[in-house]
Design an enzyme around this catalytic site. Structure first.
Site, PDB file in Angstrom:
ATOM      1  N   HIS A  18       0.811  -1.117   0.046  1.00  0.00           N
ATOM      2  CA  HIS A  18      -0.090  -0.077  -0.026  1.00  0.00           C
ATOM      3  C   HIS A  18       0.924   1.319   0.156  1.00  0.00           C
ATOM      4  CE1 HIS A  18       0.571   0.463   4.045  1.00  0.00           C
ATOM      5  NE2 HIS A  18       0.282  -0.744   4.445  1.00  0.00           N
ATOM      6  N   HIS A 146      -7.388  -0.347  13.849  1.00  0.00           N
ATOM      7  CA  HIS A 146      -7.980  -1.697  13.135  1.00  0.00           C
ATOM      8  C   HIS A 146      -9.510  -1.405  13.583  1.00  0.00           C
ATOM      9  CE1 HIS A 146      -3.822  -2.894  13.209  1.00  0.00           C
ATOM     10  NE2 HIS A 146      -4.206  -3.375  12.139  1.00  0.00           N
TER      11      HIS A 146
END
Length: 473
Positions: A18, A146
Site C-alpha cells: 500500500h 483497526h
C-alpha cells in the site's frame, strides 16, 4: 567515500503493498541514490516480515499452506519494489533459514536481560502487539487503527527487560547519537520512554505456532517484533560475521505507527547485544485520502499499482516525493495528482526538455559535459532528509530555466542572425538543465537519465520523438 547502510521497515505479508509501504521505499531510495551520487558505497536493505498469527490464519482461510502463502505474498512486495524502481541491494525474508538460526543466537545473547513471567492484560491482534493499561484507557478499549476491541490475554511469556536500557537509550536520543527525525517525534519517543514497560518477546505455541522457536523451550515461539527487528543485522550476517563495515546503520526509514518499536525496543535489543544504535531514524507520516486516513471500510484506499499503471512510475515518484511531506501527514486526491502531472511534469519539465532540445537541433548546438557540482543548499536539504524541500528547490530551478528562455528569446536571436549570442545563450541553458538533471537523479532517475543522455550528446542535440510526460494520459 563512506560506507552507508540504509534500511526500510519490512512489511507484514498479510496484505497487499500500500501507499505507506511505498513511502518507506521512496524516501529510502531517494536517500540511497543521493549518497551514491556523492561517491559513497551504499548497502540498501528491504525485506518481508512473514511470521505471526495473521499470516497463519489467512493462509488457512485461503486453503494454502502457510509457507506457500508467505512466499506468494513476499513475491508481491518484491514485484512492487521493482515497479517503483527501488535501487535496493539486499532483500531478506524472515522465513529464511539463516535468519531463523541467527535470531535464535540473538536470543541466547540476550539471555541475561530475559525473564519469564505471566502476562495478564490487553492485546491487539491486528497490530500484533501487547497494549498497556494506559493505552487501553486512552483508546477506550478499542484499537484506533483497526477499529476492533482489544483482546484480554492471560499467558506465560518471556520478557526483555527494557528497564535495563532506558537510561542509555534516553542519553543517546537526547545527545542525538541516535537522531530521531522530525524533532517532534524525538520528543514523542522521550515521553513514551518514561512509561515504557518490559516487553513480551514470546508467545505460547498454543497461541502462536508460526514463528521462530525459542531456544531450549519448545513451548514458546518468538514474538514477531523480536524476529522482525533483528532482520536489520541478520541480513548483514550477524552474529556469524563482523558487521562493523556497515553497522551502525546510517539511516532507518519507518512509518510513525511503528516508531516506538524502532526507537525503544530495537535500541534495547542492540544495547543488550553490545551493538551501537542506528545513527538516524527518519519517521514519515500517513498519506491521507481527502483528509481522511485510508481505510478499506471507508472505501478510500488508493492502490499504488493503479497510480503507476495509469501514469507511470516517474509520475508516482514525483507526486509522493514532492507533494507528500517528508515528515508530516499529507493528502492525496486524484485531482491534485492530475494537476501535478499536467502542470508540473508535463508543462514545466516535459515542455522545457522538448523546446530546448528543438531549439538546439535547429541551431546545430552540440551537447556538453554534465557537471558533478551540487549546490550547498541542495546538499544541506538532502543531508537533513528534507526531500520535499530538496525537490521543491530543483523544481524552482526548472521554472527559472523556463523564465530565462522566455526572457532571452533565443528564436529572435536566430532570426536576427546573432549567432554568437545565440550559441552562448543555448549553451548556458543546456548547462543549467544538466545541473537540474543531477538534482533530479534521486527522485526521477529515469527522467534525469534521459535528460542527461539528450543534452550530453557529442553530436547535434536532437529532441525526443515523444514527450517525456505527455499531457492527459
Amino acid at each position: 567515500m563512506s560506507k552507508v547502510y540504509i534500511c526500510t521497515a519490512i512489511p507484514y505479508v498479510n496484505g497487499n503493498p500500500h501507499i505507506g509501504h511505498a513511502m518507506d521505499y521512496l524516501l529510502a531510495d531517494a536517500y540511497a541514490r543521493f549518497r551514491r551520487s556523492l561517491g559513497d558505497e551504499v548497502r540498501f536493505q528491504i525485506g518481508t516480515d512473514e511470521h505471526g498469527n495473521k499470516v497463519f490464519s489467512t493462509a488457512a482461510k485461503n486453503g494454502m499452506s502457510v509457507e506457500e502463502y508467505a512466499t506468494l505474498n513476499s513475491k508481491k512486495f518484491q514485484d512492487f519494489v521493482q515497479k517503483l524502481n527501488i535501487s535496493y541491494s539486499d532483500i531478506i525474508r524472515t522465513t529464511d533459514p539463516d535468519h531463523v538460526r541467527r535470531c535464535q543466537e540473538i536470543w541466547r545473547k540476550l539471555t541475561p536481560h530475559i525473564y519469564s513471567a505471566d502476562y495478564n492484560g490487553w492485546y491487539c491482534e491486528g497490530c500484533e502487539r501487547f497494549v498497556t493499561a494506559k493505552e487501553y484507557e486512552e483508546n477506550h478499549g478499542c484499537c484506533p487503527d483497526h477499529q476492533k476491541p482489544y483482546e484480554k490475554l492471560t499467558e506465560k511469556n518471556y520478557y526483555l527487560r527494557i528497564s535495563d536500557f532506558k537510561d542509555e537509550i534516553r542519553d543517546q536520543i537526547e545527545r542525538d547519537k541516535m537522531q530521531i527525525l522530525p524533532e517532534f517525534r524525538k520528543k514523542e519517543v522521550l515521553r513514551l520512554l518514561d512509561d515504557a514497560p518490559d516487553i513480551s518477546i514470546s508467545r505460547p505455541v498454543g497461541q502462536l505456532s508460526w514463528g521462530v522457536p525459542v531456544p531450549d523451550d519448545d513451548s514458546q515461539v518468538m514474538y514477531v517484533w523480536l524476529d522482525a527487528l533483528s532482520n536489520y543485522i541478520t541480513v548483514l550476517g550477524y552474529p556469524d560475521n563482523d558487521i562493523s563495515d556497515f553497522w551502525p546503520a546510517d539511516t532507518q526509514f519507518i512509518g510513525k505507527d511503528i516508531l516506538r518499536f524502532h526507537a525503544i525496543t530495537w535500541p534495547a535489543i542492540l544495547l543488550g547485544l553490545d551493538l551501537p544504535l542506528p545513527e538516524h531514524i527518519v519517521s514519515h507520516g500517513y498519506v491521507l485520502a481527502d483528509g481522511q486516513k485510508m481505510s478499506k471500510s471507508i472505501g478510500n484506499v488508493v492502490d499504488p499499482l493503479e497510480v503507476i499503471d495509469e501514469h507511470g512510475v516517474e509520475a508516482f515518484r514525483y507526486y509522493f516525493l514532492r507533494h507528500v511531506d517528508t515528515f508530516a501527514d499529507s493528502d492525496f486526491t486524484w485531482e491534485k495528482f492530475e494537476d501535478a502531472y499536467n502542470n508540473e511534469l508535463a508543462n514545466d519539465l516535459g515542455n522545457l526538455v522538448q523546446r530546448l532540445a528543438t531549439l538546439c537541433h535547429k541551431n546545430q548546438i552540440k551537447g556538453c559535459d554534465c557537471s558533478n557540482e551540487l549546490s550547498p543548499e541542495y546538499l544541506d536539504l538532502m543531508g537533513n532528509y528534507e526531500f520535499t524541500k530538496a525537490l521543491d528547490y530543483a523544481w524552482g530551478r526548472v521554472q527559472d530555466i523556463n523564465r530565462t528562455i522566455d526572457q532571452q528569446k533565443p528564436w529572435e536571436l536566430a532570426k536576427n542572425g546573432e549567432t554568437s549570442k545565440l550559441e552562448e545563450v543555448l549553451h548556458a541553458l543546456v548547462e543549467s538543465l544538466l545541473e537540474v538533471a543531477k538534482l533530479l537523479v534521486p527522485f526521477l532517475p529515469d527522467t534525469a537519465g534521459k535528460i542527461i543522455e539528450i543534452f550530453t550528446a557529442q553530436t547535434v542535440i536532437t529532441a525526443p520523438e515523444q514527450a517525456l510526460f505527455p499531457k492527459n494520459r
